[in-house]
Design an enzyme around this catalytic site. Sequence first.
Site, PDB file in Angstrom:
ATOM      1  N   SER A   1      -6.041   3.383   4.365  1.00 22.53           N
ATOM      2  CA  SER A   1      -5.469   2.513   3.332  1.00 22.53           C
ATOM      3  C   SER A   1      -6.546   1.729   2.598  1.00 22.53           C
ATOM      4  CB  SER A   1      -4.451   1.538   3.945  1.00 22.53           C
ATOM      5  OG  SER A   1      -3.617   1.005   2.945  1.00 22.53           O
TER       6      SER A   1
ATOM      7  N   LYS B   1       0.124   3.748  -2.684  1.00 28.41           N
ATOM      8  CA  LYS B   1      -0.921   4.774  -2.613  1.00 28.41           C
ATOM      9  C   LYS B   1      -0.388   6.202  -2.516  1.00 28.41           C
ATOM     10  CE  LYS B   1      -4.556   1.770  -0.674  1.00 28.41           C
ATOM     11  NZ  LYS B   1      -3.871   0.488  -0.382  1.00 28.41           N
TER      12      LYS B   1
ATOM     13  N   SER C   1       0.797  -1.239   0.000  1.00 28.80           N
ATOM     14  CA  SER C   1       0.000   0.000   0.000  1.00 28.80           C
ATOM     15  C   SER C   1       0.823   1.280   0.000  1.00 28.80           C
ATOM     16  CB  SER C   1      -0.942   0.011   1.208  1.00 28.80           C
ATOM     17  OG  SER C   1      -2.064  -0.811   0.966  1.00 28.80           O
TER      18      SER C   1
ATOM     19  N   LYS D   1       2.780   6.617   4.900  1.00 25.71           N
ATOM     20  CA  LYS D   1       1.954   5.478   4.495  1.00 25.71           C
ATOM     21  C   LYS D   1       2.586   4.140   4.871  1.00 25.71           C
ATOM     22  CE  LYS D   1      -1.710   3.909   2.728  1.00 25.71           C
ATOM     23  NZ  LYS D   1      -1.521   2.784   3.678  1.00 25.71           N
TER      24      LYS D   1
END
Length: 422
Positions: free
Chosen positions: A131, A71, A68, A252
């Site tokens: 997320s 992202k 993730s 993140k």
Amino acid sequence: MRDKGMTMKKLQHIIMIALILIGLATPALAQDQTDSFNVAAKHAIAIETTTGKVLYEKDATTPDGVASMTKILTAYMVYKAVDQGKITWDTEVGISDYPFNLTVNSEVSNVPLDSRKYTVKQLLDATLISSANSAAIALAEKISGTESTFVDTMTAQLKEWGITDAKLFNASGLNNKYLGDNRYPGSKPDDENTMSALDIAIIADHLIKDYPQVLEITKQTEVDFEGDNELTTHNYMLEGQENYREGVDGLKTGTTELAGASFVAHSNENGMSLITVVMNAYNGGDDESARFTATNELLDYVTQNWEIKTLNTNGQIVKKNDIKVADGDRKTISARLESDLTVVQKINSRNDSVKIQAKTVTAPIKKGDTIGTAIYDDKDLVGTSYISDPPQVDVTANQSIKKSFFLKVWWNHILNFFTGNK
């Protein structure tokens, strides 16, 4: 007796030399111990964003699963689309069956999207804070029509930044096994996004420099999403979380079987703007805090060994013979540095030297013209060294120089042609 006395003197000399050598070796040994820090992750990097300097690397150029952390690139493309007027923060985004059906899969991170229509801002919040994979997919479809087309624009953006070793298959970072028939054309059933720690650091650097407002999202631990639904962060280094560290305001997390427990962080520490990336933290499968512990130790290492410093270079005069003049009525020119230079150095370093990049300039030259650059002569390079140009300032002419008589210029050019001088 005399031989015995001479032997004792020799022994004393040997002992003295040994002590001197030990004394000389001690600082080097201390330096080796400092540089032996080994972050508890498979891949890692730390950079200072205002200078672009790399402060730590561990196998940072090998592509691996990023999960993730993908992202942050998706978020960059959203901000760019808003900048270009393709969408606004209030633009409504319809949720197609593809991302909607994924919300019921308990194996992947998501938020309920039962209303089937949300604003761009709501979906970006869900993407970065919780997320939410389906939110990222919905944004990709809104901007590019299909996720696969969006992936192509992501890849093109990376190439603009000089990143060519990345392999992208979706906007979320999920393994293809969760996407069914919605896989990127030609990809395998188990393909997954891969990038290096260096790649992730470069993306994060562009994101916070071009769109610093993203940190207003990523520093939030919770936010209302829709009615009773609340977005909660996966970043446990934020205030109020169990691994809280003052200064951390993003960015993140990422977790898949391939990527392991990973985290790209931004933190303000001792005047430095730091980005760290840890990929596949050791023991990440058993310890939920492993990636945050590794990040914390990496930030400790950086702040204990590096400092940001301003070199007083504004107005500094360049040595007369450093810059030569072609076709002028003088052979060299006096020049000056136009501003101070901000650098990151090893703590207690006394290096304030710069290299002049302007060996020859061509007349006519007016006082104040930019005739080159002064680049910090960094003696403490780490790994990739810099993710951008090293710290530098303009060098300007401190005097005007007229063009020489045209016959003299012509004759000099002929001589240079035959002698090979430039």
